[in-house]
Design an enzyme around this catalytic site. Structure first.
Site, short mmCIF file in Angstrom:
data_model
loop_
_atom_site.label_atom_id
_atom_site.label_comp_id
_atom_site.label_asym_id
_atom_site.label_seq_id
_atom_site.Cartn_x
_atom_site.Cartn_y
_atom_site.Cartn_z
N LYS A 262 5.67 -2.34 7.86
CA LYS A 262 6.57 -1.64 7.27
C LYS A 262 8.01 -2.35 7.31
O LYS A 262 8.43 -3.23 8.41
CB LYS A 262 7.09 -0.42 8.26
CG LYS A 262 7.90 0.53 7.61
CD LYS A 262 8.49 1.84 8.46
CE LYS A 262 7.24 3.04 8.53
NZ LYS A 262 7.56 4.09 9.14
N VAL B 61 0.87 -1.25 -0.07
CA VAL B 61 -0.17 0.12 0.01
C VAL B 61 0.93 1.12 -0.03
O VAL B 61 0.43 2.50 0.00
CB VAL B 61 -0.84 -0.09 1.27
CG1 VAL B 61 -2.01 -0.94 1.13
CG2 VAL B 61 -0.23 -0.04 2.59
N GLY B 62 2.05 1.19 -0.12
CA GLY B 62 3.00 2.43 -0.24
C GLY B 62 4.62 1.75 -0.01
O GLY B 62 4.75 0.85 0.33
N THR B 63 5.09 2.81 -0.80
CA THR B 63 6.62 2.39 -1.02
C THR B 63 7.39 3.69 -0.60
O THR B 63 6.94 4.83 -0.49
CB THR B 63 6.87 2.21 -2.42
OG1 THR B 63 6.67 3.12 -3.30
CG2 THR B 63 6.21 0.94 -3.06
N GLY B 64 8.87 3.56 -0.25
CA GLY B 64 9.55 4.64 0.14
C GLY B 64 10.88 4.43 -0.36
O GLY B 64 11.08 3.57 -1.17
N THR B 65 11.96 5.28 0.21
CA THR B 65 13.30 5.11 -0.10
C THR B 65 13.92 3.78 0.00
O THR B 65 14.52 3.20 -0.87
CB THR B 65 13.98 6.26 0.28
OG1 THR B 65 13.29 7.51 0.06
CG2 THR B 65 15.54 6.22 -0.29
N PHE B 66 13.84 3.32 1.21
CA PHE B 66 14.54 2.06 1.37
C PHE B 66 13.49 0.94 2.19
O PHE B 66 13.84 0.18 2.90
CB PHE B 66 15.55 2.09 2.27
CG PHE B 66 15.34 3.03 3.60
CD1 PHE B 66 15.81 4.23 3.53
CD2 PHE B 66 14.88 2.38 4.64
CE1 PHE B 66 15.77 5.32 4.50
CE2 PHE B 66 14.71 3.48 5.82
CZ PHE B 66 14.94 4.79 5.64
N GLY B 67 12.25 0.88 1.86
CA GLY B 67 11.26 -0.17 2.35
C GLY B 67 9.81 0.16 1.68
O GLY B 67 9.50 0.96 0.70
N ASP C 169 7.33 16.23 12.74
CA ASP C 169 6.80 16.08 11.26
C ASP C 169 5.45 16.22 11.08
O ASP C 169 4.80 15.43 10.39
CB ASP C 169 7.28 14.84 10.87
CG ASP C 169 7.45 14.44 9.46
OD1 ASP C 169 7.75 15.52 8.73
OD2 ASP C 169 7.69 13.32 9.08
#
Length: 583
Positions: free
Chosen positions: A303, A280-286, A397
């Protein structure tokens, strides 16, 4: 003949002068064009991939995906939209330098495909300077975009320092260097970023001197810094990068299983207990996956962070810090960490699955919220911030992207990669440009007051549809934040406007929420006078938005990601695995 010589000499001189003028003019034009049109978009990392303009916050997408506007703003009513994930792990940190105002810093940026480029920018000048701003050094930051079509908030910055534990530093842990293991990190969870300076000046030597200067300045104000009032009690609460007792317990457990106390007793967790359903989501290192607990049949979010990338990007301490803080806190408006573990290639954190999606998406689709809707969400955030600050935790944040709406319509604050336990002040240069407080930009050291500043920005954005400080370039945003000038909508709720003004005060000692009464000053404001704060905490207020979901595992509020695009992470060797012994 002499007349001809004189005439020709004058013509030659005129030609040389003209050539010099035109050459300088051409170089100036090229430099200006490169700085404005070339480097800033790339160096800031604010535009990542395909983008389409939006009108009044309406989100658009490409290639059939649901798009969400990025945070780069050209005009108040026109943003840049990118095909992106509403992942709980998406965020970014803009490069900031602790150098002298007017000095130059370099940015080395990546476009998500491995390419990099370097850009230079100047630190905005300000009348007030601090003791640690005496060095005129150059700092280089390296940015790696999380994915080519991703949110600008999925950038990661790391210093060129060879020490992976070259991390954020604060007044409260001056002995951090002595506590480091052999290789060290500046770690962030998922797709976050922080910046660390490689200045030749030793910042720690200036801490005491700057404290004296700031204390004198703060004493002159009408307000009293809330952190000063709670300093004595917070010293006993402060922990350095985690709980030693918990770490020792973790060491006794196996890498892929551990025991956790539950309402029904102690449960032994295993990775095999979780069935991964969908990314359901992607990021820089995961990535973040929806999964189901095979034992309880409960849906949750997992995560998954690749250790090789966490180490490479120097994010170890931030990832561990996020886990340690989330393991300690429990609040109805804060995401809950159920369990964490690791294997030889990944770190895993199991959270509540919040199926409603980001508040950011609802705000962009609506354009702006009514005063009643904004009041509801602001109240729940105030309740959460009051709780975090009571534990001496600064969040750092706050923004619509990090606020998830649950199936019942209530908020959950997520993404604690920038959160930190404080005694007094910290010096980490991090945040989202539109939400950064002035003291962060000025590298003065900051405390929990930055969260109240961010709340003021958030309330403004909910009511107006865009932040109070916007510019096409992040540096323009910083200059406007330091100037403190805000354009107010003609028909804005005057009581809400008064609250925003009291939150967006550049002098943190006079900022609402950071004076001697702390969060009570915010809760007593006229905009919240109709609320019973016990009812807020107990979720007795009727939510203004109920997400369109059919079951607890519904993923319609998140983008689709091809599972074939996900490649298994490489296993790390034993030397690197030791960084995560206490995870």
């Amino acid at each position: 003949m002499d007349l001809w010589h004189i005439f020709l000499e004058r013509i030659l001189v005129a030609c040389r002068v003209s050539a010099s003028v035109f050459a300088n003019f051409g170089c100036g034009l090229y430099s200006s064009w490169k700085l404005i049109c070339g480097d800033h978009d790339s160096a800031s990392g604010l535009r990542a991939g395909l983008a389409t303009p939006t009108q009044r916050g309406k989100a658009t997408g490409d290639n059939g995906t649901t798009g969400t506007p990025a945070r780069t703003i050209g005009k108040p009513q026109a943003r840049i939209a990118t095909a992106m994930s509403t992942a709980t792990c998406a965020r970014f940190c803009t490069p900031l330098s602790s150098g002298t105002a007017g000095s130059t810093s370099k940015l080395t940026t990546g476009n998500g495909s491995g390419n990099t480029m370097t850009s230079a920018y100047k630190i905005p000048s300000n009348n007030s300077t601090t003791a640690n701003d005496s060095s005129n050094t150059e700092t280089t930051f390296t940015f790696k975009l999380g994915r080519s079509n991703g949110r600008s908030s999925s950038n990661v910055a790391s210093s060129e320092s060879s020490d992976p534990l070259e991390s954020d530093y604060s007044e409260e842990d001056p002995e951090q260097e002595q506590q480091r293991p052999d290789p060290a990190t500046n770690s962030r969870s998922s797709s976050t970023a922080t910046t660390t300076t490689t200045s030749s000046a030793d910042h720690d030597n200036d801490v005491d001197e700057e404290d004296e200067e700031d204390d004198e300045n703060e004493g002159e104000g009408n307000g009293r810094d809330a952190d000063d009032a709670t300093h004595d009690s917070s010293e006993s609460i402060e922990e350095d990068d985690g709980n030693e007792t918990d770490d020792e317990e973790d060491d006794d457990e196996s890498e892929e299983s551990s025991s956790v106390q539950t309402a029904k007793g102690v449960r032994k967790y295993h990775l095999d207990d979780y069935q991964i359903i969908k990314t359901v989501g992607t990021g820089t290192f995961g990535r973040v996956c929806l999964c189901r607990d095979r034992i309880s049949e409960k849906y949750c979010a997992m995560k998954i962070l690749a250790m090789t990338e966490v180490i490479r990007l120097k994010q170890i301490e931030h990832v561990k810090n996020e886990r340690n803080i989330l393991r300690e806190i429990r609040h109805p408006f804060v995401i809950s960490l159920e369990w964490s573990t690791k294997d030889d290639s990944n770190l895993y954190m199991i959270f509540d699955y919040v199926c409603g999606g980001e508040l950011f998406t609802y705000l962009r689709n609506a354009g702006k919220f009514t005063s009643q809707t904004s009041n509801f969400y602001a109240a729940e955030i105030v309740s959460a911030l009051e709780y975090l600050h009571s534990l001496q935790i600064v969040y750092r944040d706050l923004k619509p992207e990090n606020l998830l709406i649950n199936r019942d319509g209530h908020l959950k604050i997520t993404d604690f990669g920038f959160a930190k336990k404080l005694r007094d002040r910290t010096w980490t240069l991090c945040g989202t440009p539109e939400y950064i407080a002035p003291e962060i930009i000025q590298s003065k050291g900051h405390n929990k007051a930055v969260d109240w500043w961010a709340l003021g920005v958030l309330i403004y954005e909910m009511l107006v549809g865009y932040p109070p400080f916007y510019d096409e370039q992040p540096f323009g945003i910083y200059e406007k934040i330091l100037s403190g000038k805000i354009e107010w909508e003609r028909h804005m709720d005057p009581i809400a406007k008064d609250l925003i003004k009291k939150l967006l005060v550049n002098d943190r000692t006079k900022r609402l929420g950071n004076m001697k009464n702390g969060a009570d000053d915010v809760k007593r404001h006229r905009w919240f006078k109709h609320l019973n704060w016990n009812d807020v905490y107990s979720k007795k207020l009727k939510p203004p938005i109920l997400p369109d979901v059919h079951h607890d595992g519904d993923t319609k509020n998140f983008d689709d990601y091809p599972e074939k695009d996900w490649k298994p992470a490489k296993a790390v060797d034993q030397r690197d695995l030791q960084y995560f012994n206490d995870f």
